[in-house]
Write an enzyme that holds these catalytic residues in place. Structure first.
Site, PDB file in Angstrom:
ATOM      1  N   ASP A 233       0.663  -1.167   0.116  1.00 14.54           N
ATOM      2  CA  ASP A 233       0.044   0.011  -0.045  1.00 14.54           C
ATOM      3  C   ASP A 233       0.915   1.090   0.147  1.00 14.54           C
ATOM      4  OD1 ASP A 233      -2.465   1.765   0.501  1.00 14.54           O
ATOM      5  OD2 ASP A 233      -3.343  -0.118   0.991  1.00 14.54           O
ATOM      6  N   HIS A 306      -2.915   3.289  -4.539  1.00 13.76           N
ATOM      7  CA  HIS A 306      -2.201   2.896  -3.434  1.00 13.76           C
ATOM      8  C   HIS A 306      -1.051   2.128  -3.650  1.00 13.76           C
ATOM      9  CE1 HIS A 306      -5.861   3.427  -0.780  1.00 13.76           C
ATOM     10  NE2 HIS A 306      -6.676   2.973  -1.665  1.00 13.76           N
ATOM     11  N   GLU A 369      -9.968   3.163  -4.902  1.00  9.30           N
ATOM     12  CA  GLU A 369      -9.779   4.115  -4.621  1.00  9.30           C
ATOM     13  C   GLU A 369      -8.637   5.122  -5.476  1.00  9.30           C
ATOM     14  OE1 GLU A 369     -10.919   4.076   0.200  1.00  9.30           O
ATOM     15  OE2 GLU A 369      -8.896   3.520  -0.631  1.00  9.30           O
TER      16      GLU A 369
END
Length: 813
Positions: A233, A306, A369
């Site tokens: 991440d 990410h 995201e």
């Protein structure tokens, strides 16, 4: 708030609460096992979890002692028999004789030296058409029969057998007993879903191999069969890739970590480096460990967003090709992989090494995201969109995911992605993990794609467990035990042809605010057991009263396992509702406050305080209680601003749990009509519900939320009303510091056209006085009241592209 240390007995919890609340206890604290163990027949104390398909209790017991022998009829049964033997030895001291009966036609012929064929636990692999994970378990006073058509079925039968033994069996310390009683029972069991998974984020905070193995043990104990390992991440790259050593040399290290919540408007950092990664040898060790416990390990390598840690190591794979850092905060960031051929060649190398390490048929690629700003600014991406006929950034994302899917398919693996990967077009054969709610799973299944249900509202165990102000810091949201238990993964209106694509359920433990093993245990237990029943048991087998009735015994077992479970399910919750008044609009409406606990047998006590903004209602200082502790019996009518402090007490008396607070404010605007120039994004009803949220943990549902817009609200009192004070709650001030308004002004009018300014708070005033803004002015009579709170707007922080303004109440006196 610090996390309580090991809660092996309630003494720690009692002392912590007594110090914070000033509670006087009528008796000394007892061990949890003493407090919670009621004088019931053994089989009534043992609520098995997850609930088996069929359970028939018998009024007899098997005496497990040092002479008990284990038999097995196959290599697979031998493996499980040896596993159970190893498990019971530390507590019992017994070393059972293990007997291979594979050559015997009649297993009942196993006899001891005296010719007795009893006192045997039989592990038998049998041929049947049952599901692979099914098992049959029968306990008589002479013998225990455990049968299945696979090793994994026998393994799950042993997990049930563990629960039939007293909780002390879980300790790794010797206990001097001549025998251990196992209640007579007959069980036929098999799981509802094939995919029963739990996720662990090791990127935000790194957890060592020892913890990961314990985590896998916990999943196996709860009959879960999938471990999703979130290895990469923005905050850290945790897997060794031999062909790209800089990933761990640079990407596994960050200089410091944010203290508090990542969206605090005054961010602080701990100035401590955080690092760690797993070598390939360690990963192989973990995978083998999980395989022995019938847990499939699915790696998650997040792309294309990410990826700050990856790009910190290899910035050439971004579109701007500029240096970036491993991120020291949490949230969503603009850094994204550029969809170039070089990027896909690089990902091919990574996924080739990942595929070689993990035998799972799946690789999770994240896909969630993704901020597409850097793509839109990229000349290369603009050219790519023209060449590939891509009409939106969502289609660019779809192009990227499809390319990655092709890489994974060539490795004989199947791609799993979060539900955002459906945007712009779904990749062939991709499995959707539906996290933003259930709609992603529904949509995927209707398109004949397999789906795994993982809605954050029900399965993300990093949310707060109760409304107690003593809860340790969590990310946000509210997920109590009963809410987990009540989740139903398959929507009732989903067609059967689509429902068959729901593979199962996935839980998650994200670790932005979970730094230690003890904190992780607190967040997991007992909610993991509730989630396990969602995954394993059929809807008709679930029963909250049965399940919650066994929580006390389950917590005792967890304690013997050396775990740090949460007692939040015993905490009381206080809620308020408006009581309609008569026709006199100038009178303040009343509120009704009710209190209850998830575990209904608890005794609830409360005392009251004067809120910090309501000095005119009492001569007492707000720090001193208005009333002493008293038992809650029925709903309380409230006619003045009041803060309720609520605790619960164990049935035997003495021990108090939790520290829930609720501040309510009956006022003249309750139930009145309110209109907005800009409607709040959510929480409209929170503006005039009489409940303040400044002393609660952060939960967006407690507020009306405005993003990059001002609060400009007009309240209609119907007739002229005397007013002299307005109080506004603008953030929690407890677990998450939010941006106060830049400026607040109050106006009055009788025609909603001509407005008279009544009070003004400047930026300095608002920043100084939040989370409760208290504005007083000379008494006036107006029909309309207008409140304008300016959002600070114009965020310079990409973390918060739209600044939120949170308003929890407009109180009018």
């Amino acid at each position: 708030m610090k996390i309580l240390p090991t809660i092996n007995c309630l003494t720690h919890l009692v002392l912590a609460v007594s110090i914070s609340l000033g509670v006087t206890f009528p008796s000394a604290a007892k061990q949890a096992s003493e407090v919670f163990q009621q004088e019931l027949p053994q089989h009534q104390q043992q609520r098995l979890f997850p609930q088996p398909q069929t359970v028939i209790w018998r009024e007899q017991h098997f005496k497990f002692n040092q002479n008990t022998r284990f038999t097995y009829n196959s290599e697979e049964a031998s493996t499980v028999a040896h596993y159970f033997s190893d498990f019971i030895q530390p507590a019992t001291g017994y070393v059972p004789e293990l007997i291979d009966i594979s050559a015997q036609k009649n297993t009942n012929e196993v006899r001891d030296n005296n010719g007795d064929n009893s006192n045997v636990i039989e592990f038998s692999l049998i041929k049947s058409r049952d599901k692979t994970e099914s098992y049959y378990l029968k306990v008589t006073d002479k013998k225990i029969f455990l049968r299945a058509n696979s090793e994994v079925g026998l393994f799950y039968g042993v997990q049930t057998l563990r629960q039939l033994l007293p909780a002390e069996i879980e300790t790794r310390m010797p206990i001097n007993k001549s025998h251990w009683l196992i209640n007579g029972v007959e069980i036929n069991d098999s799981p509802r879903f094939n995919h029963r998974g739990m996720h662990l984020d090791v990127s935000r905070h790194f957890f060592n191999v020892g913890f990961v193995k314990r985590y896998i043990d916990w999943l196996a104990f709860h009959k879960m069969n999938v471990f999703q390992w979130h290895l990469t991440d923005d905050q850290g790259w945790r897997i060794e890739i031999n062909s790209m050593p800089e990933l761990t040399r640079t990407g596994a290290y960050r200089k410091q970590t944010v203290v508090g919540h990542t969206y605090d408007y005054q961010s602080l950092f701990d100035n401590k480096a955080h690092s760690g990664f797993y070598t390939q040898a360690q990963i192989k060790d973990v995978v083998a460990y999980a395989k022995a416990r019938h847990v499939e390990v699915i790696p998650e390598i997040d792309v294309p967003g990410h990826t700050s840690a990856l790009l910190a190591a290899y910035p050439q794979y971004s579109c701007h090709q500029q240096a970036v850092q491993v991120v020291e905060r949490f949230g969503i960031f603009e850094n994204v992989l550029c969809p170039t051929e070089a990027t896909f060649a690089m990902l091919t190398k990574i996924y080739q090494e990942v595929a070689a390490l993990f035998p799972s048929k799946y690789i999770h690629i994240g896909g969630d995201e993704v901020i597409k700003k850097q793509w839109l600014e990229s000349y290369f991406v603009q050219q790519l969109m023209q060449e590939q006929n891509l009409n939106s950034p969502e289609e660019v994302q779809s192009y990227f995911i499809k390319r990655v899917s092709a890489i994974i398919s060539q490795l004989n693996k199947t791609l799993i992605g979060w539900d955002e990967i459906m945007e712009g077009g779904i990749a062939k054969d991709a499995v959707i993990m539906s996290w933003r709610g259930t709609q992603g799973g529904i949509s995927a299944s209707k398109k004949d794609h397999d789906a795994i249900m993982s809605p954050y509202q029900f399965t993300y165990l990093d949310a707060y467990q109760s409304r107690s102000v003593d809860e340790p810091k969590a990310i946000h949201g509210f997920l109590p035990l009963k809410m987990v238990y009540d989740y139903e993964p398959v929507p009732a209106d989903l067609p059967k042809d689509s429902a068959k694509h729901i593979l199962g359920v996935q839980g998650a433990l994200w670790t932005e605010y979970v730094k230690t093993a003890r904190h992780a245990e607190y967040m997991l237990f007992p909610r993991l057991s509730a989630l396990a029943e969602v995954m394993w048991s059929k809807p008709e087998q679930k029963n909250w009263q049965r399940y919650s009735g066994g929580i006390k015994a389950l917590l005792t077992r967890y304690q013997y396992m050396g775990l740090n479970p949460s007692y939040s399910a015993f905490n009381a919750t206080a809620t308020a509702n408006i009581i309609k008044q008569g026709a006199q609009s100038s009178n303040a409406a009343l509120l009704s406050v009710s209190m209850q606990s998830e575990i209904s047998s608890q005794h609830i006590f409360y005392r009251t305080y004067l809120p910090i903004f309501a000095e005119q209602f009492s001569e007492k200082a707000s720090e001193q209680p208005l009333t002493q502790w008293q038992p809650y019996q029925k709903a309380i009518t409230v006619n003045m601003p009041t803060t309720y402090q609520v605790v619960t007490q164990a049935p035997q008396g003495g021990q108090y749990f939790g520290n829930t607070q609720l501040t309510v404010a009956p006022h003249k605007a309750l139930g009145k009509k309110i209109s907005f120039v800009h409607e709040p994004r959510s929480g409209r009803e929170r503006i005039l519900d009489g409940v303040m949220a400044y002393d609660q943990y952060y939960n967006v549902e407690d507020f009306a939320v405005f993003y990059d817009e001002d609060l400009d609200a007009t309240i209609d009192f119907v007739e002229e009303t005397k007013i002299s004070q307005v109080v506004m709650g603008v953030d929690t001030g407890k677990h998450r510091q939010l941006h106060p308004p830049k400026r607040v002004e109050i106006f009055g009018s009788n025609d909603a056209q001509q407005w008279q300014s009544l009070a003004l708070l400047t930026e300095a005033d608002a920043a100084l006085n939040h989370p409760v803004l208290n504005m007083k002015f000379r008494p006036v009579n107006y029909r309309y009241l207008r409140v304008v709170a300016q959002n600070r707007k114009n965020s310079a922080d990409p973390q918060i592209p739209e600044l939120p303004l949170y308003i929890d109440e407009i109180v009018v006196y």
